[in-house]
Structure formats: C-alpha cells, structure tokens
Design a protein around this motif. Structure first.
Motif, PDB file in Angstrom:
ATOM      1  N   VAL A  85      36.340  52.766  45.684  1.00 34.03           N
ATOM      2  CA  VAL A  85      37.115  52.738  44.440  1.00 34.03           C
ATOM      3  C   VAL A  85      38.162  51.652  44.622  1.00 34.03           C
ATOM      4  O   VAL A  85      39.098  51.794  45.390  1.00 34.03           O
ATOM      5  CB  VAL A  85      37.764  54.105  44.151  1.00 34.03           C
ATOM      6  CG1 VAL A  85      38.603  54.022  42.894  1.00 34.03           C
ATOM      7  CG2 VAL A  85      36.690  55.177  44.015  1.00 34.03           C
ATOM      8  N   CYS A  86      38.003  50.564  43.906  1.00 36.51           N
ATOM      9  CA  CYS A  86      38.748  49.329  44.145  1.00 36.51           C
ATOM     10  C   CYS A  86      39.754  49.075  43.021  1.00 36.51           C
ATOM     11  O   CYS A  86      39.382  48.640  41.927  1.00 36.51           O
ATOM     12  CB  CYS A  86      37.737  48.181  44.240  1.00 36.51           C
ATOM     13  SG  CYS A  86      38.445  46.549  44.370  1.00 36.51           S
ATOM     14  N   ILE A 119      40.897  42.861  38.034  1.00 36.96           N
ATOM     15  CA  ILE A 119      40.150  41.624  37.843  1.00 36.96           C
ATOM     16  C   ILE A 119      39.096  41.757  36.749  1.00 36.96           C
ATOM     17  O   ILE A 119      38.962  40.890  35.894  1.00 36.96           O
ATOM     18  CB  ILE A 119      39.477  41.190  39.175  1.00 36.96           C
ATOM     19  CG1 ILE A 119      40.547  40.814  40.200  1.00 36.96           C
ATOM     20  CG2 ILE A 119      38.505  40.039  38.958  1.00 36.96           C
ATOM     21  CD1 ILE A 119      40.006  40.585  41.588  1.00 36.96           C
ATOM     22  N   ALA A 120      38.325  42.847  36.787  1.00 40.75           N
ATOM     23  CA  ALA A 120      37.149  42.921  35.924  1.00 40.75           C
ATOM     24  C   ALA A 120      37.080  44.158  35.038  1.00 40.75           C
ATOM     25  O   ALA A 120      36.112  44.331  34.316  1.00 40.75           O
ATOM     26  CB  ALA A 120      35.891  42.859  36.788  1.00 40.75           C
ATOM     27  N   GLY A 121      38.072  45.019  35.124  1.00 36.80           N
ATOM     28  CA  GLY A 121      38.061  46.206  34.279  1.00 36.80           C
ATOM     29  C   GLY A 121      37.193  47.332  34.809  1.00 36.80           C
ATOM     30  O   GLY A 121      36.940  48.307  34.112  1.00 36.80           O
ATOM     31  N   THR A 122      36.730  47.204  36.045  1.00 34.56           N
ATOM     32  CA  THR A 122      35.965  48.272  36.687  1.00 34.56           C
ATOM     33  C   THR A 122      36.504  48.485  38.087  1.00 34.56           C
ATOM     34  O   THR A 122      36.973  47.537  38.729  1.00 34.56           O
ATOM     35  CB  THR A 122      34.460  47.949  36.756  1.00 34.56           C
ATOM     36  OG1 THR A 122      33.784  49.020  37.423  1.00 34.56           O
ATOM     37  CG2 THR A 122      34.185  46.648  37.485  1.00 34.56           C
ATOM     38  N   THR A 174      44.640  40.246  43.778  1.00 34.68           N
ATOM     39  CA  THR A 174      45.652  40.595  42.789  1.00 34.68           C
ATOM     40  C   THR A 174      47.059  40.562  43.380  1.00 34.68           C
ATOM     41  O   THR A 174      47.312  41.101  44.440  1.00 34.68           O
ATOM     42  CB  THR A 174      45.378  42.003  42.242  1.00 34.68           C
ATOM     43  OG1 THR A 174      44.052  42.015  41.741  1.00 34.68           O
ATOM     44  CG2 THR A 174      46.350  42.368  41.152  1.00 34.68           C
ATOM     45  N   ASP A 175      47.972  39.911  42.681  1.00 36.00           N
ATOM     46  CA  ASP A 175      49.359  39.806  43.116  1.00 36.00           C
ATOM     47  C   ASP A 175      50.012  41.192  43.072  1.00 36.00           C
ATOM     48  O   ASP A 175      50.040  41.849  42.034  1.00 36.00           O
ATOM     49  CB  ASP A 175      50.108  38.834  42.208  1.00 36.00           C
ATOM     50  CG  ASP A 175      51.570  38.742  42.563  1.00 36.00           C
ATOM     51  OD1 ASP A 175      51.890  38.814  43.766  1.00 36.00           O
ATOM     52  OD2 ASP A 175      52.390  38.594  41.645  1.00 36.00           O
ATOM     53  N   LEU A 176      50.541  41.632  44.205  1.00 41.85           N
ATOM     54  CA  LEU A 176      51.098  42.982  44.290  1.00 41.85           C
ATOM     55  C   LEU A 176      52.500  43.094  43.703  1.00 41.85           C
ATOM     56  O   LEU A 176      53.028  44.184  43.565  1.00 41.85           O
ATOM     57  CB  LEU A 176      51.112  43.446  45.745  1.00 41.85           C
ATOM     58  CG  LEU A 176      49.728  43.576  46.386  1.00 41.85           C
ATOM     59  CD1 LEU A 176      49.854  44.005  47.831  1.00 41.85           C
ATOM     60  CD2 LEU A 176      48.857  44.519  45.607  1.00 41.85           C
ATOM     61  N   VAL A 177      53.119  41.985  43.369  1.00 43.90           N
ATOM     62  CA  VAL A 177      54.454  42.040  42.777  1.00 43.90           C
ATOM     63  C   VAL A 177      54.368  42.118  41.255  1.00 43.90           C
ATOM     64  O   VAL A 177      54.950  42.984  40.612  1.00 43.90           O
ATOM     65  CB  VAL A 177      55.298  40.819  43.201  1.00 43.90           C
ATOM     66  CG1 VAL A 177      56.637  40.836  42.516  1.00 43.90           C
ATOM     67  CG2 VAL A 177      55.464  40.804  44.718  1.00 43.90           C
ATOM     68  N   ASN A 201      43.465  38.860  37.186  1.00 42.87           N
ATOM     69  CA  ASN A 201      42.810  37.571  37.412  1.00 42.87           C
ATOM     70  C   ASN A 201      43.742  36.577  38.078  1.00 42.87           C
ATOM     71  O   ASN A 201      43.753  35.401  37.751  1.00 42.87           O
ATOM     72  CB  ASN A 201      42.274  36.995  36.098  1.00 42.87           C
ATOM     73  CG  ASN A 201      41.292  37.920  35.448  1.00 42.87           C
ATOM     74  OD1 ASN A 201      40.499  38.561  36.123  1.00 42.87           O
ATOM     75  ND2 ASN A 201      41.357  38.033  34.139  1.00 42.87           N
ATOM     76  N   ASP A 202      44.529  37.052  39.011  1.00 40.95           N
ATOM     77  CA  ASP A 202      45.522  36.228  39.693  1.00 40.95           C
ATOM     78  C   ASP A 202      45.213  36.241  41.181  1.00 40.95           C
ATOM     79  O   ASP A 202      45.041  37.309  41.769  1.00 40.95           O
ATOM     80  CB  ASP A 202      46.915  36.813  39.436  1.00 40.95           C
ATOM     81  CG  ASP A 202      48.019  35.949  40.000  1.00 40.95           C
ATOM     82  OD1 ASP A 202      47.902  34.718  39.913  1.00 40.95           O
ATOM     83  OD2 ASP A 202      48.998  36.516  40.519  1.00 40.95           O
TER      84      ASP A 202
END
Length: 192
Positions: free
Chosen positions: A61-62, A68-71, A164-167, A172-173
């Motif tokens: 489970v990501c 990023i992709a909605g899943t 993905t940027d954690l801040v 899509n980053d």
C-alpha cells in the motif's frame, strides 16, 4: 519503507504529517553478484564486479503512489532506488621507478544502470558511468604523492532522488540532488 500520510486533526486546515515505517509487503527479489581479481603480470592487477538485481513488488500500500497516480497499488512495479545492473572494472600497475620509490597508476570504471525514483515507477534516472584515475609515487618509508581525477569525463547524471516531497506533499513532484562534478587534485601523505 517509510510512508507519509497527511491528516487534519479536529478539522484544522493545517497539514500534519504522520511518518510510519512499514513493511513493504511482499517483494520477489533475486540477484547475482560476482567479483574477480587477477594479476596477469608482476605489478599489474585487474579486478571487476558485476551485479544483477531483479525485483517485483507483489503487494504494498503505497502512499507515494496515491499522490503520483491516484492509486495506492504498486503491485508489479520494481523497487525504487535499486538498479537492475551494476558493474565495475579496474586496472592498476605498480613498478619501481627509483631506489625506495614505486610509481603507480590506477583507473576505475563504475556503471550503475537506470533506477526508478518512486515506487509507482513513473520516473527513473538514466545510466550512470564514471571514470576515476590516480597516478602517483610512494616511498618505502611511507611518503606518497599522487594526482587524481574523480568523474574524469564530468558525467552529469543526477543523483539522490526522492519521490513525493514530504514537506509540501506536492503530487507529481520529484526532488533530486545535483550531479557529482569532476574533481581534480593532488594528494600528499605520510604514514608512520
């Protein structure tokens, strides 16, 4: 694997992060590593290594994939940050050049295959090939000097990827580190 989740306590508009270290689920991972050294003549040494790593995520489970992709399903994807192919090749030569002095030269070639940046496998880095060179002399009493070059041909492959940027939790980053630049130098040392 650390997943980051956002939550909004008490209906507050403030974004809060919850970092959770989780088992990645199930991954089929196999590979092979080979290393070898040979000295065909006195003073000459040749060495090399080869690595092959195959991976397939079976269940995970990501949270990053959701951004990023909605899943949140990463099933069937490769592990991020794990290149399929890596290899090195090195040659070094040492020979007496004067009384109590030994001259030497060494060249190293490093290859890292492309690797995925994220668990959704939306982005990847290209192959990274670098050459390092050292030429010098050492004395039996421990004195040595050498000229060196790392990344001799100034390969500009980007490194240090993060999905993905954690801040900002931007979707899509992808964040990256600048490439390792060519370095030239002279080194003196004394061992006692």
């Amino acid at each position: 694997m650390a997943n980051s989740y956002t939550y909004y306590p008490d209906g507050s508009p403030t974004i809060n992060l919850l970092n959770v270290t989780e088992n990645i689920g199930a991954v089929d991972l196999w590979g092979i590593e080979l290393e070898g050294d040979v000295s065909p003549t006195e003073g000459l040494s040749l060495s090399g290594s080869f690595g092959l790593a195959e991976s397939e995520i079976k269940s995970f489970v990501c949270a990053e994939c959701l951004n990023i992709a909605g899943t949140d399903d990463a099933t069937g994807n490769r592990l991020s940050g794990v290149p399929r192919l890596t290899w090195t090749a090195s040659a070094s030569y040492e020979h007496p050049v004067a009384e109590d002095w030994w001259g030497y030269a060494r060249i190293d070639y490093r290859h890292r295959g492309r690797q995925y940046v994220d668990y959704y496998n939306a982005a990847w880095s290209r192959n990274d090939d670098k050459v390092d060179l050292r030429i010098g002399a050492r004395q039996d009493n421990g004195l040595s000097f050498e000229a060196f070059a790392t990344n001799l041909f100034n390969e500009q492959t980007l490194t240090g990827f993060r999905g993905t940027d954690l801040v900002t939790l931007a979707t899509n980053d992808i964040r990256i580190a600048l490439p390792e630049k060519r370095r030239l130098g002279i080194r003196f040392s004394y061992e006692f």
